[in-house]
Design a protein around this motif. Structure first.
Motif, PDB file in Angstrom:
ATOM      1  N   THR A  50      18.340  23.180 -41.025  1.00 60.36           N
ATOM      2  CA  THR A  50      17.964  24.420 -39.741  1.00 60.36           C
ATOM      3  C   THR A  50      18.199  23.570 -38.567  1.00 60.36           C
ATOM      4  N   ASN A  87      21.982  25.060 -38.316  1.00 61.65           N
ATOM      5  CA  ASN A  87      22.062  26.838 -38.078  1.00 61.65           C
ATOM      6  C   ASN A  87      22.032  26.343 -36.858  1.00 61.65           C
ATOM      7  N   THR A 108      23.342  35.998 -36.096  1.00 65.42           N
ATOM      8  CA  THR A 108      21.992  35.916 -35.826  1.00 65.42           C
ATOM      9  C   THR A 108      21.137  36.949 -36.522  1.00 65.42           C
ATOM     10  N   GLU A 109      21.753  37.447 -37.708  1.00 70.80           N
ATOM     11  CA  GLU A 109      21.802  38.702 -38.382  1.00 70.80           C
ATOM     12  C   GLU A 109      21.534  37.842 -39.841  1.00 70.80           C
ATOM     13  N   ARG A 131      20.051  35.295 -40.842  1.00 70.55           N
ATOM     14  CA  ARG A 131      18.276  36.000 -40.514  1.00 70.55           C
ATOM     15  C   ARG A 131      17.592  36.280 -42.348  1.00 70.55           C
ATOM     16  N   GLY A 167      17.836  34.607 -44.541  1.00 76.12           N
ATOM     17  CA  GLY A 167      16.818  33.647 -44.537  1.00 76.12           C
ATOM     18  C   GLY A 167      16.739  31.950 -44.640  1.00 76.12           C
ATOM     19  N   GLU A 168      17.612  31.739 -43.767  1.00 73.71           N
ATOM     20  CA  GLU A 168      17.986  30.402 -43.459  1.00 73.71           C
ATOM     21  C   GLU A 168      17.670  30.649 -41.837  1.00 73.71           C
ATOM     22  N   TYR A 169      16.884  31.395 -41.072  1.00 74.30           N
ATOM     23  CA  TYR A 169      16.924  30.728 -39.292  1.00 74.30           C
ATOM     24  C   TYR A 169      15.704  32.391 -39.119  1.00 74.30           C
TER      25      TYR A 169
END
Length: 54
Positions: A23, A26, A45-46, A49, A52-54
């Protein structure tokens, strides 16, 4: 938790006494993209997301 060397654990990348949580990695990635290639920030960022990592 992703581990690029396949040994498991909580650190990324895993090494002898070094590493960081995924985390945190990232967040560092996003900060770097924001600073050095902001035109790619939305894409990065998309993708984080969506994974599922951000």
């Amino acid at each position: 938790m992703f581990d690029m060397f396949g040994d498991g654990g909580d650190l990324y990348p895993l090494g002898d006494g070094w590493g960081m949580l995924l985390t945190d990695a990232n967040e560092l990635l996003v900060a770097g993209v924001r600073a050095y290639c902001p035109k790619n920030l939305d894409t990065v960022t998309e993708e984080l997301r969506a994974s599922g990592e951000y």
